[in-house]
Motif scaffolding. Structure first.
Motif, short mmCIF file in Angstrom:
data_model
loop_
_atom_site.label_atom_id
_atom_site.label_comp_id
_atom_site.label_asym_id
_atom_site.label_seq_id
_atom_site.Cartn_x
_atom_site.Cartn_y
_atom_site.Cartn_z
N PRO A 68 5.17 16.88 -5.23
CA PRO A 68 5.01 16.42 -3.59
C PRO A 68 6.86 15.25 -3.45
CG PRO A 68 4.08 15.70 -5.51
CD PRO A 68 4.38 17.15 -5.98
N ASP A 69 6.95 15.65 -2.59
CA ASP A 69 7.73 14.32 -2.60
C ASP A 69 7.20 12.84 -3.53
OD1 ASP A 69 9.10 11.44 -1.91
OD2 ASP A 69 10.02 12.01 0.19
N ALA A 70 8.54 11.83 -4.87
CA ALA A 70 7.11 11.65 -5.90
C ALA A 70 7.13 9.89 -5.21
CB ALA A 70 9.09 11.45 -6.87
N CYS A 71 8.42 9.62 -4.16
CA CYS A 71 8.09 8.57 -3.27
C CYS A 71 6.59 8.53 -2.41
CB CYS A 71 9.02 8.31 -2.64
SG CYS A 71 10.50 7.07 -3.97
N LYS A 72 5.73 9.56 -2.18
CA LYS A 72 4.35 10.00 -1.59
C LYS A 72 3.69 9.90 -2.56
CE LYS A 72 7.05 10.70 2.42
NZ LYS A 72 7.52 12.07 3.23
N ALA A 73 4.15 10.11 -3.35
CA ALA A 73 2.85 11.20 -4.87
C ALA A 73 2.36 10.01 -4.67
CB ALA A 73 3.60 11.37 -5.81
N ILE A 74 2.48 8.96 -4.81
CA ILE A 74 1.37 6.82 -5.60
C ILE A 74 1.37 6.36 -3.65
CG2 ILE A 74 0.29 5.04 -5.68
CD1 ILE A 74 2.87 5.74 -8.49
N THR A 75 -0.17 6.85 -3.24
CA THR A 75 -0.48 6.30 -1.72
C THR A 75 -0.04 4.49 -1.68
OG1 THR A 75 -2.49 5.50 -2.40
CG2 THR A 75 -2.53 7.56 -1.80
N ALA A 76 0.75 4.32 -0.25
CA ALA A 76 0.55 3.30 0.36
C ALA A 76 -0.45 1.79 0.20
CB ALA A 76 0.78 3.81 1.68
N LYS A 77 -1.21 2.55 0.27
CA LYS A 77 -2.70 1.75 -0.53
C LYS A 77 -2.94 1.31 -1.32
CE LYS A 77 -7.67 0.93 0.35
NZ LYS A 77 -9.08 1.59 1.20
N THR A 78 -2.19 2.46 -2.49
CA THR A 78 -2.48 1.74 -3.72
C THR A 78 -1.28 0.97 -3.53
OG1 THR A 78 -3.65 4.11 -4.32
CG2 THR A 78 -2.64 3.09 -6.33
N VAL A 79 0.12 1.17 -3.64
CA VAL A 79 1.67 0.57 -3.64
C VAL A 79 1.16 -0.94 -2.95
CG1 VAL A 79 3.53 0.68 -3.39
CG2 VAL A 79 2.65 2.75 -3.91
N VAL A 83 1.55 -3.67 -6.07
CA VAL A 83 2.63 -4.16 -6.49
C VAL A 83 2.84 -5.34 -4.58
CG1 VAL A 83 5.06 -3.97 -6.27
CG2 VAL A 83 3.74 -2.45 -7.12
N PRO A 84 2.07 -6.81 -5.38
CA PRO A 84 2.38 -7.21 -3.99
C PRO A 84 3.65 -7.84 -3.36
CG PRO A 84 0.26 -8.50 -5.63
CD PRO A 84 1.47 -6.53 -6.27
N ASP A 85 3.46 -8.73 -2.22
CA ASP A 85 4.98 -8.88 -1.54
C ASP A 85 5.98 -7.55 -2.30
OD1 ASP A 85 4.28 -10.74 -0.61
OD2 ASP A 85 4.81 -12.05 -2.03
N VAL A 86 5.78 -5.96 -2.10
CA VAL A 86 6.49 -5.54 -2.70
C VAL A 86 8.31 -5.32 -1.82
CG1 VAL A 86 5.37 -3.58 -0.81
CG2 VAL A 86 6.87 -2.42 -2.98
N LYS A 87 9.12 -4.78 -2.69
CA LYS A 87 10.33 -5.14 -2.28
C LYS A 87 11.26 -3.78 -0.98
CE LYS A 87 13.92 -6.44 -5.15
NZ LYS A 87 14.77 -6.12 -5.77
N SER A 206 4.02 4.47 -15.20
CA SER A 206 4.35 3.25 -16.07
C SER A 206 4.15 1.98 -14.67
CB SER A 206 5.44 3.31 -16.70
OG SER A 206 5.61 1.39 -17.00
N TYR A 207 2.83 1.07 -15.20
CA TYR A 207 3.17 -0.33 -14.21
C TYR A 207 2.98 -1.58 -15.16
CZ TYR A 207 -0.12 -2.81 -11.45
OH TYR A 207 -0.23 -4.42 -10.47
N ASN A 208 3.69 -2.35 -14.82
CA ASN A 208 4.17 -3.14 -15.83
C ASN A 208 4.35 -4.46 -15.70
OD1 ASN A 208 7.16 -4.25 -16.07
ND2 ASN A 208 6.79 -1.51 -15.83
N GLY A 209 4.19 -6.35 -15.58
CA GLY A 209 4.59 -7.15 -15.31
C GLY A 209 4.21 -8.40 -16.23
N VAL A 228 -4.36 3.88 -13.87
CA VAL A 228 -5.28 4.42 -13.83
C VAL A 228 -5.70 4.62 -11.79
CG1 VAL A 228 -7.86 5.88 -13.66
CG2 VAL A 228 -6.36 4.30 -16.01
N LYS A 229 -5.39 4.17 -11.79
CA LYS A 229 -5.34 4.33 -9.95
C LYS A 229 -4.37 5.34 -9.51
CE LYS A 229 -6.65 2.42 -5.57
NZ LYS A 229 -7.53 2.99 -5.04
N ALA A 230 -3.43 4.39 -10.03
CA ALA A 230 -1.81 5.72 -9.91
C ALA A 230 -2.10 6.82 -9.54
CB ALA A 230 -0.89 4.80 -10.17
N VAL A 231 -2.56 7.17 -10.87
CA VAL A 231 -1.60 8.55 -11.57
C VAL A 231 -2.71 9.60 -11.02
CG1 VAL A 231 -3.65 8.33 -13.56
CG2 VAL A 231 -1.70 9.31 -14.26
N LYS A 232 -4.28 9.27 -11.06
CA LYS A 232 -4.98 10.21 -9.93
C LYS A 232 -4.67 10.41 -8.71
CE LYS A 232 -9.79 8.55 -12.20
NZ LYS A 232 -11.17 8.46 -11.81
#
Length: 243
Positions: A68-79, A83-87, A206-209, A228-232
């Motif tokens: 799939p398109d990698a930028c659509k592999a993780i749903t907008a809801k999960t992002v 990632v609050p206030d995502v750029k 990878s998720y970091n902060g 876990v949520k993102a990889v699923k």
């Protein structure tokens, strides 16, 4: 008496003829060709022609033919949740010359909480797909090898401290979770990483902060829960792209 001598001579000469013929017959056995194999028979001691080598066993076809398109592999809801206030909500795609075999995307955001400081979060996903090739093996086997190598690579991250690993059940065919901390720009960043294999595809999330200006850094548990949520999401997206 004189007449009997010639007669005796003739008798002796005739008697000698069979002996000469026998001798000639013996000498012909030595010099003649003698009995031989039929011309159509193979020469004695000749080996049969070698048989053709058996063909190599064919490898099983790969299950997934695309990504799939990698930028659509993780749903907008999960992002939005991770990632609050995502750029850039649509994500920043990584460069790839073969999007059917590899792709990546990342998101980051800095949430300003005023006097309480700021929370920084970064999320990225990497997708790899392997075809079945006679010389290299099945796509699934190649993905298994890459999965093992990728887990080892994450565990060996330069500068990582407090590295911990565990299984991640319920994610693809197999998955490994790795958490660690890393000092950067004077702050301690915490990471949650999951490497997963689904059939002939390998997914790394990878998720970091960290926290700035007095804000607390996220806990390892909080980060891994988000990972876990993102990889699923990503595992489901690979399957959906191949329906």
């Amino acid at each position: 008496m004189h007449r009997s001598a010639p007669r005796l001579t003739r008798i002796l000469a005739c008697a000698a003829v069979p002996v000469m013929l026998v001798a000639a017959g013996c000498s012909s056995d030595d010099s003649g060709p003698g009995p031989s194999a039929s011309p159509s028979s193979p020469a004695a001691g000749a080996s049969a022609a070698p048989s053709s080598p058996a063909p190599a066993p064919s490898v099983a076809p790969a299950k997934f033919a695309k990504l799939p398109d990698a930028c659509k592999a993780i749903t907008a809801k999960t992002v939005e949740a991770l990632v609050p206030d995502v750029k850039t909500k649509a994500g920043t795609p990584g460069k790839s010359t073969d999007v059917a075999s590899r792709g990546s995307c990342s998101w980051n955001g800095l949430e300003d909480k005023g006097v309480e400081g700021s929370n920084y979060r970064w999320l990225d996903v990497s997708l790899l797909r392997f075809d079945s090739e006679q010389a290299l093996g099945s796509g699934e086997k190649r993905a298994q090898d890459k999965y093992v190598a990728k887990v080892a690579e994450v565990k060996a991250t330069e500068g990582a401290i407090d590295v911990r690993t565990s299984s991640a059940p319920g994610v693809g065919n197999e998955a490994r979770a790795v958490s660690y901390s890393l000092k950067k720009t004077g702050e301690t960043f915490r990471y949650g990483v999951i490497v997963a294999r689904t059939e002939n595809a390998v997914i790394t999330v990878s998720y970091n902060g960290t926290g700035y200006a007095g804000a607390d850094a996220p806990s390892a548990g909080e980060l891994m829960e988000g990972t876990v949520k993102a990889v699923k999401d990503a595992v489901a997206a690979v399957a959906a792209a191949n329906k």
